[in-house]
Design a protein around this motif. Sequence first.
Motif, PDB file in Angstrom:
ATOM      1  N   MET A   7      20.818  35.073  -4.984  1.00  0.00           N
ATOM      2  CA  MET A   7      21.334  33.811  -4.435  1.00  0.00           C
ATOM      3  C   MET A   7      21.946  34.044  -3.051  1.00  0.00           C
ATOM      4  SD  MET A   7      20.384  31.364  -6.253  1.00  0.00           S
ATOM      5  CE  MET A   7      21.258  30.035  -5.445  1.00  0.00           C
ATOM      6  N   ARG A   8      22.510  35.214  -2.818  1.00  0.00           N
ATOM      7  CA  ARG A   8      23.009  35.511  -1.475  1.00  0.00           C
ATOM      8  C   ARG A   8      21.870  35.383  -0.463  1.00  0.00           C
ATOM      9  NH1 ARG A   8      26.103  41.000   0.882  1.00  0.00           N
ATOM     10  NH2 ARG A   8      26.120  40.292   3.035  1.00  0.00           N
ATOM     11  N   GLU A   9      20.705  35.900  -0.844  1.00  0.00           N
ATOM     12  CA  GLU A   9      19.575  35.855   0.082  1.00  0.00           C
ATOM     13  C   GLU A   9      19.205  34.400   0.412  1.00  0.00           C
ATOM     14  OE1 GLU A   9      15.819  37.704  -1.213  1.00  0.00           O
ATOM     15  OE2 GLU A   9      15.659  38.486   0.831  1.00  0.00           O
ATOM     16  N   LYS A  10      19.202  33.543  -0.601  1.00  0.00           N
ATOM     17  CA  LYS A  10      18.893  32.122  -0.349  1.00  0.00           C
ATOM     18  C   LYS A  10      19.957  31.479   0.537  1.00  0.00           C
ATOM     19  CE  LYS A  10      15.879  31.088  -4.131  1.00  0.00           C
ATOM     20  NZ  LYS A  10      16.019  31.087  -5.590  1.00  0.00           N
TER      21      LYS A  10
ATOM     22  N   GLY B 231      23.100  32.017   9.020  1.00  0.00           N
ATOM     23  CA  GLY B 231      22.895  32.275   7.596  1.00  0.00           C
ATOM     24  C   GLY B 231      23.733  33.478   7.207  1.00  0.00           C
ATOM     25  N   GLN B 232      24.859  33.233   6.551  1.00  0.00           N
ATOM     26  CA  GLN B 232      25.807  34.318   6.297  1.00  0.00           C
ATOM     27  C   GLN B 232      26.450  34.137   4.921  1.00  0.00           C
ATOM     28  OE1 GLN B 232      29.166  35.522   6.294  1.00  0.00           O
ATOM     29  NE2 GLN B 232      28.371  37.570   6.719  1.00  0.00           N
ATOM     30  N   GLU B 233      26.774  35.289   4.316  1.00  0.00           N
ATOM     31  CA  GLU B 233      27.348  35.294   2.974  1.00  0.00           C
ATOM     32  C   GLU B 233      28.577  34.392   2.827  1.00  0.00           C
ATOM     33  OE1 GLU B 233      29.343  38.947   2.280  1.00  0.00           O
ATOM     34  OE2 GLU B 233      29.369  38.744   0.110  1.00  0.00           O
ATOM     35  N   THR B 234      29.505  34.488   3.746  1.00  0.00           N
ATOM     36  CA  THR B 234      30.789  33.779   3.581  1.00  0.00           C
ATOM     37  C   THR B 234      31.066  32.747   4.664  1.00  0.00           C
ATOM     38  OG1 THR B 234      32.041  35.421   4.839  1.00  0.00           O
ATOM     39  CG2 THR B 234      31.861  35.792   2.461  1.00  0.00           C
ATOM     40  N   CYS B 235      30.271  32.718   5.738  1.00  0.00           N
ATOM     41  CA  CYS B 235      30.549  31.809   6.852  1.00  0.00           C
ATOM     42  C   CYS B 235      29.540  30.665   6.847  1.00  0.00           C
ATOM     43  CB  CYS B 235      30.442  32.536   8.189  1.00  0.00           C
ATOM     44  SG  CYS B 235      31.528  33.953   8.314  1.00  0.00           S
ATOM     45  N   GLY B 236      29.980  29.466   7.169  1.00  0.00           N
ATOM     46  CA  GLY B 236      29.061  28.340   7.303  1.00  0.00           C
ATOM     47  C   GLY B 236      28.453  27.917   5.969  1.00  0.00           C
TER      48      GLY B 236
ATOM     49  N   GLU C 198      18.667  37.138  13.859  1.00  0.00           N
ATOM     50  CA  GLU C 198      18.359  37.234  12.424  1.00  0.00           C
ATOM     51  C   GLU C 198      16.863  37.145  12.136  1.00  0.00           C
ATOM     52  OE1 GLU C 198      20.002  37.994   9.765  1.00  0.00           O
ATOM     53  OE2 GLU C 198      21.952  38.143  10.765  1.00  0.00           O
ATOM     54  N   ASP C 199      16.446  37.847  11.097  1.00  0.00           N
ATOM     55  CA  ASP C 199      15.081  37.771  10.608  1.00  0.00           C
ATOM     56  C   ASP C 199      15.152  37.197   9.188  1.00  0.00           C
ATOM     57  OD1 ASP C 199      12.657  38.247   9.428  1.00  0.00           O
ATOM     58  OD2 ASP C 199      12.657  40.423   9.774  1.00  0.00           O
ATOM     59  N   GLN C 200      14.552  36.029   9.009  1.00  0.00           N
ATOM     60  CA  GLN C 200      14.641  35.343   7.706  1.00  0.00           C
ATOM     61  C   GLN C 200      14.116  36.184   6.543  1.00  0.00           C
ATOM     62  OE1 GLN C 200      13.290  31.214   7.125  1.00  0.00           O
ATOM     63  NE2 GLN C 200      13.667  30.944   9.300  1.00  0.00           N
ATOM     64  N   ASN C 201      13.200  37.099   6.870  1.00  0.00           N
ATOM     65  CA  ASN C 201      12.647  37.925   5.793  1.00  0.00           C
ATOM     66  C   ASN C 201      13.446  39.191   5.546  1.00  0.00           C
ATOM     67  OD1 ASN C 201      10.458  36.190   5.361  1.00  0.00           O
ATOM     68  ND2 ASN C 201       9.571  36.969   7.278  1.00  0.00           N
ATOM     69  N   ASN C 202      14.451  39.394   6.341  1.00  0.00           N
ATOM     70  CA  ASN C 202      15.275  40.587   6.139  1.00  0.00           C
ATOM     71  C   ASN C 202      16.728  40.280   6.495  1.00  0.00           C
ATOM     72  OD1 ASN C 202      15.827  43.263   5.484  1.00  0.00           O
ATOM     73  ND2 ASN C 202      15.513  43.957   7.605  1.00  0.00           N
ATOM     74  N   THR C 203      17.286  39.299   5.779  1.00  0.00           N
ATOM     75  CA  THR C 203      18.694  38.977   6.026  1.00  0.00           C
ATOM     76  C   THR C 203      19.553  40.061   5.376  1.00  0.00           C
ATOM     77  OG1 THR C 203      18.904  37.626   4.046  1.00  0.00           O
ATOM     78  CG2 THR C 203      18.189  36.487   6.077  1.00  0.00           C
ATOM     79  N   ARG C 204      20.856  39.898   5.511  1.00  0.00           N
ATOM     80  CA  ARG C 204      21.778  40.928   5.029  1.00  0.00           C
ATOM     81  C   ARG C 204      21.592  41.220   3.525  1.00  0.00           C
ATOM     82  NH1 ARG C 204      23.734  45.534   6.217  1.00  0.00           N
ATOM     83  NH2 ARG C 204      25.508  46.022   4.904  1.00  0.00           N
ATOM     84  N   ALA C 205      21.354  40.180   2.738  1.00  0.00           N
ATOM     85  CA  ALA C 205      21.190  40.389   1.285  1.00  0.00           C
ATOM     86  C   ALA C 205      20.051  41.377   1.019  1.00  0.00           C
ATOM     87  CB  ALA C 205      20.907  39.062   0.587  1.00  0.00           C
ATOM     88  N   ARG C 206      18.922  41.175   1.709  1.00  0.00           N
ATOM     89  CA  ARG C 206      17.773  42.057   1.536  1.00  0.00           C
ATOM     90  C   ARG C 206      18.144  43.484   1.951  1.00  0.00           C
ATOM     91  NH1 ARG C 206      14.172  42.355  -1.962  1.00  0.00           N
ATOM     92  NH2 ARG C 206      14.857  40.236  -2.317  1.00  0.00           N
TER      93      ARG C 206
END
Length: 446
Positions: free
Chosen positions: A93-96, A108-113, A278-286
């Motif tokens: 879900m973090r990735e989404k 697109g960030q875990e805790t911001c926005g 940012e790269d949508q296919n490799n965000t922080r969650a990935r």
Amino acid sequence: MKKQRLLVIGGGSTYTLGMVMSLIEEKKNFPLKSITFYDTNAERQESIAKATEVILREKYPELEEFNYTTNKAEAYQNVDFAFVQIRTGGLEMREKDEQIPLKYGAVGQETCGPGGMAYGLRSIGDMIEIINELRQYSPDAWILNYTNPAAIVAEALRREFPNDHKILNICDMPAAIMVSYAKILGKEIWDLVPEYFGLNHFGWFTNIYDKDGQSVMEDIKSAILNDGFLPEDSEIVNDPSWIKTFKQVETMLRDFPDYLPNTYLQYYLYPSQMVEKEDQNNTRARQVINGREKRVITQCETIIREQSTENAHLEVDIHGCYMIRVAASLAYNRHDTFIVIVENNGIISNLQDDAMVEVPAALTSQGPKPFAVGEIPTFQKGLIEGQLAYEKLVVDGWYEKDYNKLLQALTLNRTVVDAPRARQILDELIISNQRYWPAFKTKQLV
Ligand code: G6P
Ligand code: MN
């Protein structure tokens, strides 16, 4: 010194091994009688726990008891301290949360926005349930909460448990930043005393003192301006994403030279730049799934197979040590100063009383005794008030099941701003969070 009975809620977390290493490192400051892990995911917790058994046998033979369970009634009894680190919906879900806002050109960030809002709306219900149930068994336990997004969780817990004075929300980011200051100065983090104000993941260091009470602020600033800024804590020192984030501190300091910023301000002050990189296919969650998570799985396998930690490359990190030192100061009435999240009530004199603010406090057996901050300047005050309104609206939205409050929250947030964009992101987040969020009602227009 009384030995403590510790419960770790979220025993299967990728941070747990680091926590165990930190408990060993800090055993003189915070001696333990027992450790219990609790998690809802038995399988995930089991390998961490099996590795922990080996680690404790080697390095903490004097510990009387170690247990792990998925049974609440067992876990929640006889607890002195509960460390809570849950992630409802997991890294999937973090990735989404990170990908969906990026699709619409927002951070697109875990805790911001929007990602933070999404995660917050998943965390609140579980956190309230955990605390209600824990309190049935251990009414006097200290509850130290690391669960994110800490700002939103802290606001919800403030509303839900107004008379429970043994819940403390903490974040390790200020401490992780101070590890880098300490490195610059050739000192240890515990030798530095901060002055700081803000909201969680949204604050500034206004001064830093050494043990003799001398300000070392100018030394730190000039070192950053001359040599840049890098992560130093073991958990993040070699991580390319964290290296980039720490480097951005220099830019923030050049643009806004008064104070030293929390790294998370980059998402609010440079949102376009953050989206571009940012790269949508490799965000922080990935990255975390392929990095920290894989590393921890391998470490556990090695330890369990070899029944030894020799080849596991385990390290102590600030995440664990900070939480443990906080706990020790509360347990033994040490009055040590830590940056924690508390209700404002005049600490920042020109900010509303019911804000959950992040500030230094002396931690005593009676709880945190925060130091007065006084008036904050217009720029920071303006930023904080916008962010605070967003946080409050998210929590209002959760309690009132009100779609419009969430739309207001996202429109207010500096990472979104545009109302149509806020609506698009919100509508997609509602779909992706169907399993976790309450059903939100929209206002009927006549
Ligand atoms: C810091 C923050 C935490 C956050 C974590 C994310 O420690 O204080 O609130 O969860 O960073 O780190 P990661 O490496 O998972 O992106
Ligand atoms: Mn944090």
